[in-house]
Design a protein around this motif. Sequence first.
Motif, mmCIF file in Angstrom:
data_model
loop_
_atom_site.group_PDB
_atom_site.id
_atom_site.type_symbol
_atom_site.label_atom_id
_atom_site.label_comp_id
_atom_site.label_asym_id
_atom_site.label_seq_id
_atom_site.Cartn_x
_atom_site.Cartn_y
_atom_site.Cartn_z
ATOM 1 N N GLY A 131 0.812 -1.208 0.000
ATOM 2 C CA GLY A 131 0.000 0.000 0.000
ATOM 3 C C GLY A 131 0.846 1.258 0.000
ATOM 4 N N GLY A 132 2.048 1.181 0.587
ATOM 5 C CA GLY A 132 2.981 2.296 0.495
ATOM 6 C C GLY A 132 3.433 2.510 -0.940
ATOM 7 N N PHE A 133 3.675 1.412 -1.655
ATOM 8 C CA PHE A 133 3.996 1.509 -3.081
ATOM 9 C C PHE A 133 2.872 2.195 -3.836
ATOM 10 C CE2 PHE A 133 3.238 -0.173 -7.309
ATOM 11 C CZ PHE A 133 4.449 0.053 -7.945
ATOM 12 N N VAL A 140 2.878 9.927 -7.895
ATOM 13 C CA VAL A 140 3.645 10.115 -9.137
ATOM 14 C C VAL A 140 2.703 10.300 -10.322
ATOM 15 C CG1 VAL A 140 5.139 8.919 -10.791
ATOM 16 C CG2 VAL A 140 5.724 8.914 -8.354
ATOM 17 N N ASP A 141 1.701 9.431 -10.426
ATOM 18 C CA ASP A 141 0.820 9.430 -11.598
ATOM 19 C C ASP A 141 -0.278 10.491 -11.522
ATOM 20 O OD1 ASP A 141 2.338 7.291 -12.348
ATOM 21 O OD2 ASP A 141 0.772 5.773 -12.101
ATOM 22 N N LEU A 245 10.425 2.564 -7.943
ATOM 23 C CA LEU A 245 9.956 3.944 -8.045
ATOM 24 C C LEU A 245 11.006 4.971 -7.628
ATOM 25 C CD1 LEU A 245 6.388 3.582 -6.450
ATOM 26 C CD2 LEU A 245 6.938 3.720 -8.887
ATOM 27 N N ARG A 246 12.216 4.538 -7.342
ATOM 28 C CA ARG A 246 13.188 5.449 -6.741
ATOM 29 C C ARG A 246 13.421 6.712 -7.563
ATOM 30 N NH1 ARG A 246 17.646 0.938 -5.283
ATOM 31 N NH2 ARG A 246 16.636 0.011 -7.122
ATOM 32 N N ASP A 251 11.198 13.223 -7.600
ATOM 33 C CA ASP A 251 10.655 14.449 -8.171
ATOM 34 C C ASP A 251 9.392 14.932 -7.457
ATOM 35 O OD1 ASP A 251 12.646 14.543 -10.125
ATOM 36 O OD2 ASP A 251 11.505 13.298 -11.507
ATOM 37 N N LEU A 252 8.890 14.160 -6.510
ATOM 38 C CA LEU A 252 7.693 14.583 -5.786
ATOM 39 C C LEU A 252 8.009 15.773 -4.884
ATOM 40 C CD1 LEU A 252 6.185 11.138 -4.668
ATOM 41 C CD2 LEU A 252 5.403 12.604 -6.542
#
Length: 317
Positions: A131-133, A140-141, A245-246, A251-252
């Motif tokens: 769920g963290g992913f 991101v999306d 996702l690194r 960029d977040l």
Amino acid sequence: MTLQYDHRPSETARPYLDALADVCDHYDVDAESAYATLPDPAGRVHYLTAGEGPPLLLLHGLSTTATSWVPMFDALTDQFTVYAPDRPGRGLSTAVDYRETGFREFGVEYVADFLDAVGVEETAVMGNSLGGFQSLALAVDHPERVERLCAIGAPAGLSRDIPTFFRLFDLPGVGRWLFDYFETETVPEARAEFQRINVEDDAAVPDAYFRPGVVGEDLPGQRESLWSMLETLGTMRGMRSQFDLRAEVRDLDLPTRFVWGTEDYFWPPSVGRPVAGAMANADFVTLQDHGHMPWLEPTDDATEAAVEFLAGEVGPE
């Protein structure tokens, strides 16, 4: 306290909901069991909702359900309206074959559809493990949907390494045998497995907490859906590349907090600190002697670190 329904429970769902009601009763929580109808293949997604205030979306881990968040409801529902969905294929949500849907895109798509269905445009998000992913991938999306983000317990997506035990599930023949062998049929079995992977000290976790998971093993399609997820996520070499996702999360710029136990079964804090350090607006809370689901340890440290951040009281702005 009570578990209310916006639906008439089916005979199939009733034992699970009865067990879930016992969890709510133990933690002195009022919650509602509800369904959202989403585009296929997600189908009907079951969720728990409670509280008053701005929305907070809670996304559970690989083999858990929305029930995993009930112990935090008391601390959250004074400030938020929480929405905790069962991932498709878990709990009472429609079973999904992840070998057909994949998870990187679908795991975000159904969450965005769920937010639409419950009338939430933008929300704070908290996720654990897988769920963290999803929380990070959603940011991101669809950055416009996420106000602030808390990953509590190590999130997937920041390392392709996985524990040896989980690599064994990808051995031909052996993997499926292991998966069936470790199916939990009793509360003591569920507790032993939980303590091995999720917490350092299970003293604060009552037997009632495990009963929905034990009952849920018999829900139609659940075991096959979980197996399909395991096949989708990784290989003997580790997590598949699409789950890394690194580069993207660096960029977040939304406020982000990582709450991470030193004894996390999946990944140590050293995996997350460099990622948080490279982000423009993130901080990192390390909890000594806490495991993968740190809010279930005997202390309130994880819950306090998460709630004060989600409420905007501390942390990056």
